[in-house]
Enzyme design. Structure first.
Site, PDB file in Angstrom:
ATOM      1  N   LYS A 268       3.494   2.855   8.829  1.00 30.57           N
ATOM      2  CA  LYS A 268       3.413   2.648   7.386  1.00 30.57           C
ATOM      3  C   LYS A 268       4.819   2.392   6.846  1.00 30.57           C
ATOM      4  CE  LYS A 268       2.698   5.216   3.076  1.00 30.57           C
ATOM      5  NZ  LYS A 268       2.382   6.537   2.477  1.00 30.57           N
ATOM      6  N   ASP A 273       7.743   3.983  -3.066  1.00 32.27           N
ATOM      7  CA  ASP A 273       6.405   4.287  -3.576  1.00 32.27           C
ATOM      8  C   ASP A 273       6.481   4.936  -4.949  1.00 32.27           C
ATOM      9  OD1 ASP A 273       3.732   4.752  -3.917  1.00 32.27           O
ATOM     10  OD2 ASP A 273       3.669   6.487  -2.573  1.00 32.27           O
ATOM     11  N   LYS A 280       3.573   8.203 -10.095  1.00 32.19           N
ATOM     12  CA  LYS A 280       3.984   9.543  -9.691  1.00 32.19           C
ATOM     13  C   LYS A 280       4.829  10.196 -10.777  1.00 32.19           C
ATOM     14  CE  LYS A 280       4.338   8.609  -4.701  1.00 32.19           C
ATOM     15  NZ  LYS A 280       3.467   9.677  -4.195  1.00 32.19           N
ATOM     16  N   ASP A 291       9.118   6.929   2.182  1.00 32.83           N
ATOM     17  CA  ASP A 291       7.712   6.641   2.443  1.00 32.83           C
ATOM     18  C   ASP A 291       7.530   5.550   3.487  1.00 32.83           C
ATOM     19  OD1 ASP A 291       5.122   7.468   1.980  1.00 32.83           O
ATOM     20  OD2 ASP A 291       4.725   5.945   0.464  1.00 32.83           O
ATOM     21  N   ASP A 350      -2.012   5.357  -5.784  1.00 39.06           N
ATOM     22  CA  ASP A 350      -1.016   6.112  -5.021  1.00 39.06           C
ATOM     23  C   ASP A 350      -1.522   6.454  -3.619  1.00 39.06           C
ATOM     24  OD1 ASP A 350       1.429   7.297  -4.591  1.00 39.06           O
ATOM     25  OD2 ASP A 350       0.829   9.244  -5.412  1.00 39.06           O
ATOM     26  N   GLU A 352      -1.933   4.325  -1.337  1.00 36.20           N
ATOM     27  CA  GLU A 352      -1.695   2.936  -0.936  1.00 36.20           C
ATOM     28  C   GLU A 352      -1.400   2.770   0.540  1.00 36.20           C
ATOM     29  OE1 GLU A 352       2.001   4.505  -0.324  1.00 36.20           O
ATOM     30  OE2 GLU A 352       0.737   4.875  -2.067  1.00 36.20           O
ATOM     31  N   ARG A 354      -2.766   3.936   3.186  1.00 36.99           N
ATOM     32  CA  ARG A 354      -3.953   3.661   4.001  1.00 36.99           C
ATOM     33  C   ARG A 354      -4.469   2.235   3.787  1.00 36.99           C
ATOM     34  NH1 ARG A 354      -6.813   8.666   1.208  1.00 36.99           N
ATOM     35  NH2 ARG A 354      -4.613   9.230   1.205  1.00 36.99           N
TER      36      ARG A 354
END
Length: 496
Positions: A268, A273, A280, A291, A350, A352, A354
């Site tokens: 990933k 993010d 967030k 991230d 959020d 995201e 996956r």
């Protein structure tokens, strides 16, 4: 730093510093006893005075010990002899290097590999000592105008082992450790870089640079327009909110025979993010540069494998994107079609990671993989479940899960398996699409794994959630380089 292995009598060696262990209750290790014998009781006299109890983490630096040819002797407290395990061994090995790097000794002889470390053989003792040394000296100062300077840094470490017959095994351990820590350093560098520098385009350039550095590597990069054209709607639903175009970065290491199925690792790579429209909280958002820790670990693994020159085929795939709020960003409630053809209702932008991973997991079917392992800073829930000690593992194959757990023990890079039973999939039901991208608060790490598992029916797969282990917060804020040791161990075991 250079590392060497040697057998013989450490007490007779000429060196800047000789490192010996002392256990609790003031018990000298065998090398420390040899120093005591040659110095006519000098070490025992110091220990009996109470200057060194042998408690774990204690150190005492001695100068001009009688009868020796070394400038210094460093006594290291190893704690209770029966409890001296790999974790304690690595911790004390790292502490020793940090201390010596400030003493002015440019070379040292380390006798700690001669000690009995619970459950560890010579290879792992040498490897862990080198890994701990290299990792303890890591600094991230690329963006500072003034760099730290060590007056006379430690440049050479000789690790003592018992037998000349074990020299080849010791040298292999050094080579593996240096390759793995080179990979860890690359992982840490990439993850520590801020989002305004390390974006998807930067990662693509890094992949191209690695391919130039190692002839065993080749690189293929798909840009956002290609992803959109091929139907990777889940991936693009994340990257389209940013001015930085997303990229699917594929790195192939061809060390095995042509036609052999590769081990595939998918990372990933959310280079920053914000949470997207599901924004967030501002506090701590700076840490969302981490991230892309899964992507960084794939880069580190590829470098480590190339450095070791292992006879195996490995593919590293990085799903790189920024998750930003804009007029083009996905909204909660949107429905997107993934590369697999499955439709997804986005309940929270959020969640995201996956979304980019599911299309990458579909894409890697083209490699006809032996196994696929994805690595992601996927859920905060894994920190609630496991803290910062172990990464979470989920898998659709028991043998693969057991293989990962075994490798984690061997590499001293801990994991813990979580279930992905059918009952958990109920939380992903949608009224308007095949399923949602969010299963709610209960079992958040597990339902994220369940989501990914829907795209892995054609191969053996495992997911490693590293949100609790990829970086540290607070005063020591920075990337850890995990799980590069674990991933490297999986490949080493497969290459045997």
């Amino acid at each position: 730093m250079e590392f060497f292995v040697k057998s013989g009598n450490p007490e007779k060696q000429k060196t800047g510093c000789l490192i010996v262990g002392v256990f609790e209750s003031r018990k000298l290790s065998a090398p420390a006893q040899q120093i005591d014998d040659i110095s006519e009781g000098y070490i025992n006299a110091i220990v009996k005075r109470g200057d060194m109890e042998g408690k774990f983490g204690q150190t005492l630096l001695l100068h001009n010990v009688p009868g020796t040819s070394c400038d210094r002797v460093l006594l290291v407290g190893c704690g209770k002899e029966r409890e001296f395990d790999a974790i304690k061994y690595k911790k004390i090995s790292g502490k020793v290097i940090k201390l010596l790097n400030e003493t002015g000794a440019t070379e040292a002889i380390n006798t700690l590999p001669l000690l009995n470390v619970k459950g560890q053989e010579l290879y792992s003792k040498v490897r862990f000592a080198v890994e701990a040394a290299n990792n303890s000296l890591y600094l991230f100062e690329q963006l500072k105008s003034e760099k730290s300077e060590t007056r006379r840094p430690l440049r050479k470490m000789t690790l003592f082992i018992e037998s000349r017959a074990d020299l080849a095994e010791g040298e292999k351990a050094i080579n593996h450790a240096c390759a793995i820590t080179a990979g860890q350093s690359l992982t840490r560098d990439l993850a520590n870089l801020p989002g305004n520098i390390c974006n998807p385009t930067y990662l693509a350039k890094m992949a191209e640079d690695l391919a130039k550095e190692y002839s065993s590597l080749s690189t293929n990069i798909l840009d956002e327009s290609e992803l959109k054209e091929m139907g990777a709607g889940a991936f693009v639903s994340v990257s389209q909110g940013s001015d930085q175009p997303g990229k699917l970065i594929c790195m192939e290491y061809n060390g095995g025979e042509k036609g052999n199925k590769p081990l595939v690792f998918v990372g990933k790579g959310i280079t920053f993010d914000t949470g997207g429209i599901s924004l967030k909280p501002g506090a701590g958002m700076d840490e969302m540069k981490f991230d892309m820790g899964g992507a960084a670990s794939v880069f580190g693994l590829i470098k480590a494998v190339a450095e070791m020159g292992l006879p195996i085929n490995v593919v590293g795939v990085v799903a790189a994107a920024e998750n930003m709020p804009s007029g083009g960003a996905s909204r909660p409630g949107d429905v997107v079609t993934s590369l697999s053809g499955k439709t997804i209702e986005i309940l929270n932008t959020d969640a995201e990671g996956r979304l980019v991973l599911c299309d990458a997991l579909t894409y890697v079917e083209k490699y006809d993989p032996e196994i696929v392992i994805d690595i992601a800073t996927l859920t905060g829930a894994v920190i609630i479940a496991l803290g910062h000690e172990a990464s979470g593992v989920m898998s659709n194959n028991n043998a693969l899960a057991n293989e990962i757990e075994n490798a984690s023990d061997m590499a001293n890079d801990r994991v813990w398996r979580l279930p992905i039973w059918d009952e958990y999939h109920e939380q992903l039901k949608s009224n308007v699409a095949d399923f949602t991208n969010l299963g709610g608060r209960p079992a958040g790490t597990i339902t994220a794994g369940c989501f990914l598992s829907k795209f892995t029916k054609k191969y053996r797969w495992a997911h490693i959630d590293i949100a609790g282990t990829a970086w540290k917060s607070g005063a020591d804020k920075g990337a850890t380089g995990r799980p590069v040791p674990l991933l490297s161990q999986i490949v080493i075991n497969r290459a045997k």
